[in-house]
Motif scaffolding. Structure first.
Motif, PDB file in Angstrom:
ATOM      1  N   ALA A 283     -10.168   3.969 -14.854  1.00 36.50           N
ATOM      2  CA  ALA A 283     -10.351   3.010 -15.941  1.00 36.50           C
ATOM      3  C   ALA A 283     -11.081   3.651 -17.118  1.00 36.50           C
ATOM      4  O   ALA A 283     -10.768   3.370 -18.283  1.00 36.50           O
ATOM      5  CB  ALA A 283     -11.123   1.795 -15.441  1.00 36.50           C
TER       6      ALA A 283
ATOM      7  N   ARG B 116     -13.132   5.793  -7.664  1.00 37.48           N
ATOM      8  CA  ARG B 116     -11.821   6.219  -8.147  1.00 37.48           C
ATOM      9  C   ARG B 116     -11.335   5.286  -9.253  1.00 37.48           C
ATOM     10  O   ARG B 116     -10.850   5.739 -10.301  1.00 37.48           O
ATOM     11  CB  ARG B 116     -10.827   6.238  -6.986  1.00 37.48           C
ATOM     12  CG  ARG B 116      -9.406   6.605  -7.384  1.00 37.48           C
ATOM     13  CD  ARG B 116      -8.514   6.661  -6.150  1.00 37.48           C
ATOM     14  NE  ARG B 116      -7.144   6.992  -6.511  1.00 37.48           N
ATOM     15  CZ  ARG B 116      -6.233   6.088  -6.872  1.00 37.48           C
ATOM     16  NH1 ARG B 116      -6.559   4.805  -6.902  1.00 37.48           N
ATOM     17  NH2 ARG B 116      -5.007   6.468  -7.185  1.00 37.48           N
ATOM     18  N   MET B 117     -11.465   3.976  -9.035  1.00 37.37           N
ATOM     19  CA  MET B 117     -11.024   3.013 -10.033  1.00 37.37           C
ATOM     20  C   MET B 117     -11.865   3.118 -11.301  1.00 37.37           C
ATOM     21  O   MET B 117     -11.339   3.014 -12.414  1.00 37.37           O
ATOM     22  CB  MET B 117     -11.101   1.597  -9.472  1.00 37.37           C
ATOM     23  CG  MET B 117     -10.596   0.519 -10.427  1.00 37.37           C
ATOM     24  SD  MET B 117      -8.836   0.714 -10.849  1.00 37.37           S
ATOM     25  CE  MET B 117      -8.078   0.234  -9.296  1.00 37.37           C
TER      26      MET B 117
ATOM     27  N   ARG C 208      -6.436  -4.924 -10.515  1.00 40.42           N
ATOM     28  CA  ARG C 208      -7.827  -4.477 -10.454  1.00 40.42           C
ATOM     29  C   ARG C 208      -8.169  -3.592 -11.649  1.00 40.42           C
ATOM     30  O   ARG C 208      -9.251  -3.687 -12.224  1.00 40.42           O
ATOM     31  CB  ARG C 208      -8.077  -3.727  -9.145  1.00 40.42           C
ATOM     32  CG  ARG C 208      -8.113  -4.635  -7.919  1.00 40.42           C
ATOM     33  CD  ARG C 208      -8.727  -3.912  -6.727  1.00 40.42           C
ATOM     34  NE  ARG C 208      -7.921  -2.765  -6.325  1.00 40.42           N
ATOM     35  CZ  ARG C 208      -6.935  -2.820  -5.439  1.00 40.42           C
ATOM     36  NH1 ARG C 208      -6.613  -3.980  -4.884  1.00 40.42           N
ATOM     37  NH2 ARG C 208      -6.258  -1.741  -5.107  1.00 40.42           N
ATOM     38  N   LEU C 209      -7.215  -2.717 -12.002  1.00 41.40           N
ATOM     39  CA  LEU C 209      -7.456  -1.846 -13.147  1.00 41.40           C
ATOM     40  C   LEU C 209      -7.648  -2.664 -14.420  1.00 41.40           C
ATOM     41  O   LEU C 209      -8.548  -2.384 -15.221  1.00 41.40           O
ATOM     42  CB  LEU C 209      -6.286  -0.874 -13.322  1.00 41.40           C
ATOM     43  CG  LEU C 209      -6.362   0.083 -14.516  1.00 41.40           C
ATOM     44  CD1 LEU C 209      -7.609   0.959 -14.434  1.00 41.40           C
ATOM     45  CD2 LEU C 209      -5.104   0.941 -14.602  1.00 41.40           C
TER      46      LEU C 209
ATOM     47  N   ALA D 184      -3.290  -3.001  -7.413  1.00 45.08           N
ATOM     48  CA  ALA D 184      -3.979  -1.908  -8.095  1.00 45.08           C
ATOM     49  C   ALA D 184      -3.973  -2.117  -9.612  1.00 45.08           C
ATOM     50  O   ALA D 184      -4.981  -1.925 -10.290  1.00 45.08           O
ATOM     51  CB  ALA D 184      -3.319  -0.579  -7.734  1.00 45.08           C
TER      52      ALA D 184
ATOM     53  N   VAL E 197     -16.404  -2.182  -7.429  1.00 43.85           N
ATOM     54  CA  VAL E 197     -15.420  -1.302  -8.047  1.00 43.85           C
ATOM     55  C   VAL E 197     -15.546   0.078  -7.401  1.00 43.85           C
ATOM     56  O   VAL E 197     -16.644   0.622  -7.286  1.00 43.85           O
ATOM     57  CB  VAL E 197     -15.657  -1.201  -9.571  1.00 43.85           C
ATOM     58  CG1 VAL E 197     -14.685  -0.208 -10.208  1.00 43.85           C
ATOM     59  CG2 VAL E 197     -15.518  -2.566 -10.225  1.00 43.85           C
ATOM     60  N   THR E 198     -14.431   0.644  -6.976  1.00 44.41           N
ATOM     61  CA  THR E 198     -14.495   1.960  -6.351  1.00 44.41           C
ATOM     62  C   THR E 198     -14.740   3.035  -7.410  1.00 44.41           C
ATOM     63  O   THR E 198     -14.450   2.851  -8.596  1.00 44.41           O
ATOM     64  CB  THR E 198     -13.180   2.290  -5.622  1.00 44.41           C
ATOM     65  OG1 THR E 198     -12.111   2.382  -6.572  1.00 44.41           O
ATOM     66  CG2 THR E 198     -12.844   1.208  -4.597  1.00 44.41           C
TER      67      THR E 198
END
Length: 257
Positions: A107, A102-103, A22-23, A19, A99-100
């Motif tokens: 971000a 939520r992400m 990815r962030l 996580a 990219v979700t």
């Protein structure tokens, strides 16, 4: 699959599969997209306020005020533009690349807070550089606008004022951008008062810069900083959370009309 096998498989994944990884990748992509806008603004701001401040004061009869204090409104409104731009410019592209939502929302919040801190630090720096130059030249560094600070050696108060004003305007801009992107023009327009709430709350709680004199003329005065600072932080944090909630259901195609 056993727990041990799952742990081994997770441990074998590259760092970008976590996580946090990815962030970081999403933040890097956002910064690449917005970097020309942010760096261009900082360069133009430094040059224009240096030259503009010198011209203004020479026309007025000499250097007796801080040059940077003529431009204190600029970072707030530029930061609002960053917030407005963020979702319409990057959302579709990033979601299409996996990219979700939520992400993207998380971000975006991290980016806005980090950008506010960076620009606030820049204003702290230019005040300090100017203070050294003015002291060396025997000039007066009077402040044109009311502030939380009364002299430019109060670094903590300078950073606090600019950070809170900038981040609140960024959040307001972000909410406006999300509203128009998700709901279209007319519904986005109807949500305008809600979107500007973080910026308005910061102005009324901090009572600094150009609006301070107008508010004080009405008899309104700044609440204690022990109330004002946490109040701005709380309203900005709620704005970021509300933006997060608004982004989660957005489709890839922006609303029309």
């Amino acid at each position: 699959m056993s727990a041990a096998a799952t742990q081994a498989r997770t441990a074998a994944l590259p760092g970008t599969a976590t996580a946090g990884g990815r962030l970081r990748r999403v933040l890097q992509a956002m910064m690449i997209g917005l970097r020309p806008m942010i760096l261009g603004y900082c360069l133009v701001m430094i040059v224009s306020f240096t030259i503009g401040g010198l011209i203004t004061q020479y026309v007025g009869g000499g250097l007796d005020h801080s040059m940077w204090d003529y431009g204190t409104q600029s970072p707030k409104y530029f930061s609002a533009a960053i917030g407005i731009t963020l979702t319409p410019a990057l959302f579709t592209l990033m979601i299409a690349h996996g990219v979700t939502r939520r992400m993207f929302a998380i971000a975006s919040g991290v980016l806005l807070v980090g950008t506010a801190a960076g620009i606030a630090l820049l204003w702290v720096l230019v005040y300090q550089v100017e203070r050294v130059i003015y002291t060396w030249a025997g000039l007066t560094q009077a402040l044109e606008n009311p502030h939380l600070f009364t002299k430019t050696s109060q670094v903590g108060l300078i950073f606090t004022e600019f950070f809170l004003l900038i981040v609140s305007h960024e959040v307001a801009g972000w909410l406006l951008g999300i509203g128009f992107y998700r709901f279209g023009f007319w519904k986005g327009l109807a949500l305008l008062p809600l979107g500007v709430l973080p910026a308005a709350a910061a102005e009324f709680l901090l009572v600094a810069q150009w609006i301070a004199q107008a508010l004080e003329n009405t008899g309104y005065h700044r609440p204690p900083l022990a109330v004002a600072v946490p109040g701005v932080i709380a309203v900005s944090a709620l704005g970021l959370y509300f933006g997060y909630l608004l982004i989660r259901p957005i489709g890839l195609k922006p609303a029309k009309g």
